[in-house]
Design a protein around this motif. Structure first.
Motif, short mmCIF file in Angstrom:
data_model
loop_
_atom_site.label_atom_id
_atom_site.label_comp_id
_atom_site.label_asym_id
_atom_site.label_seq_id
_atom_site.Cartn_x
_atom_site.Cartn_y
_atom_site.Cartn_z
N ILE A 1 0.63 -1.19 -0.02
CA ILE A 1 0.15 0.05 0.15
C ILE A 1 0.72 1.15 -0.03
O ILE A 1 0.53 2.28 -0.77
CB ILE A 1 -0.90 0.05 1.16
CG1 ILE A 1 -1.91 -1.21 0.89
CG2 ILE A 1 -1.88 1.48 1.28
CD1 ILE A 1 -2.89 -1.46 2.24
N LYS A 2 1.81 1.17 0.69
CA LYS A 2 2.87 2.60 0.68
C LYS A 2 3.45 2.76 -0.51
O LYS A 2 4.03 3.99 -0.61
CB LYS A 2 3.92 2.37 2.04
CG LYS A 2 4.62 1.21 1.94
CD LYS A 2 5.89 1.07 2.82
CE LYS A 2 6.81 0.13 2.58
NZ LYS A 2 7.86 -0.13 3.54
N ILE B 1 0.51 4.54 -2.96
CA ILE B 1 0.09 6.18 -2.67
C ILE B 1 0.85 7.06 -3.21
O ILE B 1 0.25 7.90 -3.81
CB ILE B 1 0.05 6.25 -1.16
CG1 ILE B 1 -0.91 5.56 -0.35
CG2 ILE B 1 -0.18 7.82 -0.68
CD1 ILE B 1 -0.66 5.10 1.23
N HIS C 1 -5.08 9.31 1.64
CA HIS C 1 -4.70 8.61 3.08
C HIS C 1 -4.36 7.25 3.19
O HIS C 1 -5.16 6.64 2.26
CB HIS C 1 -5.56 9.13 4.17
CG HIS C 1 -5.18 8.73 5.51
ND1 HIS C 1 -5.48 7.54 6.08
CD2 HIS C 1 -4.69 9.56 6.46
CE1 HIS C 1 -4.98 7.52 7.29
NE2 HIS C 1 -4.65 8.82 7.52
N TYR C 2 -3.78 6.84 3.67
CA TYR C 2 -3.44 5.33 3.58
C TYR C 2 -4.45 4.41 3.77
O TYR C 2 -4.81 3.51 3.31
CB TYR C 2 -2.27 4.81 4.80
CG TYR C 2 -1.79 3.35 4.84
CD1 TYR C 2 -0.69 3.13 4.37
CD2 TYR C 2 -2.56 2.46 5.65
CE1 TYR C 2 -0.41 1.80 4.28
CE2 TYR C 2 -2.27 1.31 5.70
CZ TYR C 2 -1.03 0.76 5.12
OH TYR C 2 -0.80 -0.50 5.05
N ASN C 3 -5.35 4.65 4.71
CA ASN C 3 -6.42 4.15 5.35
C ASN C 3 -7.47 3.97 3.97
O ASN C 3 -8.17 3.00 3.82
CB ASN C 3 -7.57 4.61 6.64
CG ASN C 3 -6.60 4.13 7.81
OD1 ASN C 3 -5.58 3.66 7.71
ND2 ASN C 3 -6.64 5.09 8.77
#
Length: 119
Positions: free
Chosen positions: A23-24, A27, A35-37
Motif C-alpha cells: 500500500i505504501k 500512494i 490517506h493510507y486508510n
C-alpha cells in the motif's frame, strides 16, 4: 466483470504498472496522495471484486492484479460500445470521424490493423 469506479481504476493502473506493490508504494503513484486508510479500503474492495489478491511478506500484504489491463480494457470497451453505439464498432468509428476526434491517417492505420498482410 464489474466496472471500476474512478479511484479503483486509478489504483488498478498503479498495480498494472508496478505488478506487485505494498500500500505504501501505491500512494505516491496516485494523483492526490490519498490517506493510507482510504487506499487500504479501496484495495480491500478490489480484492472482494476479484481484481486483486495478496501474498504475505513478513506481517504485511503485498498485492498483485488478478486481471490484466488488456482484459479490463476489452471488457470496458465492449460495454461502452454496447451502451452508446448499440454494439456497433463501425458506428463508434463513424461518430469519432464525424466529430473530428479521429483523423484520416488514424483511420488508415486502423484499416491496416484490420486487413491481413498482403491483401
Amino acid at each position: 466483470m464489474q466496472k471500476l469506479a474512478k479511484r479503483e481504476e486509478q489504483i488498478m493502473n498503479v498495480f498494472w504498472q508496478l505488478e506487485k506493490a505494498f500500500i505504501k508504494e501505491v500512494i505516491p503513484e496516485l494523483p492526490d496522495k490519498p490517506h493510507y486508510n482510504t487506499v487500504a479500503t479501496i484495495i480491500k474492495i478490489l480484492e472482494d471484486k476479484g481484481f486483486l489478491s495478496h501474498e504475505t511478506v513478513g506481517n504485511i500484504f503485498r498485492y498483485y492484479p488478478l486481471i490484466s489491463k488488456e482484459d479490463y480494457q476489452r471488457h470496458a470497451v465492449t460495454d461502452f460500445v454496447g451502451q452508446y453505439f448499440n454494439n456497433s464498432y463501425s458506428g463508434m468509428l463513424a461518430f469519432f470521424a464525424k466529430e473530428q476526434k479521429i483523423s484520416a491517417d488514424e483511420l488508415a492505420e486502423i484499416i491496416k490493423l484490420i486487413k491481413p498482410a498482403g491483401k
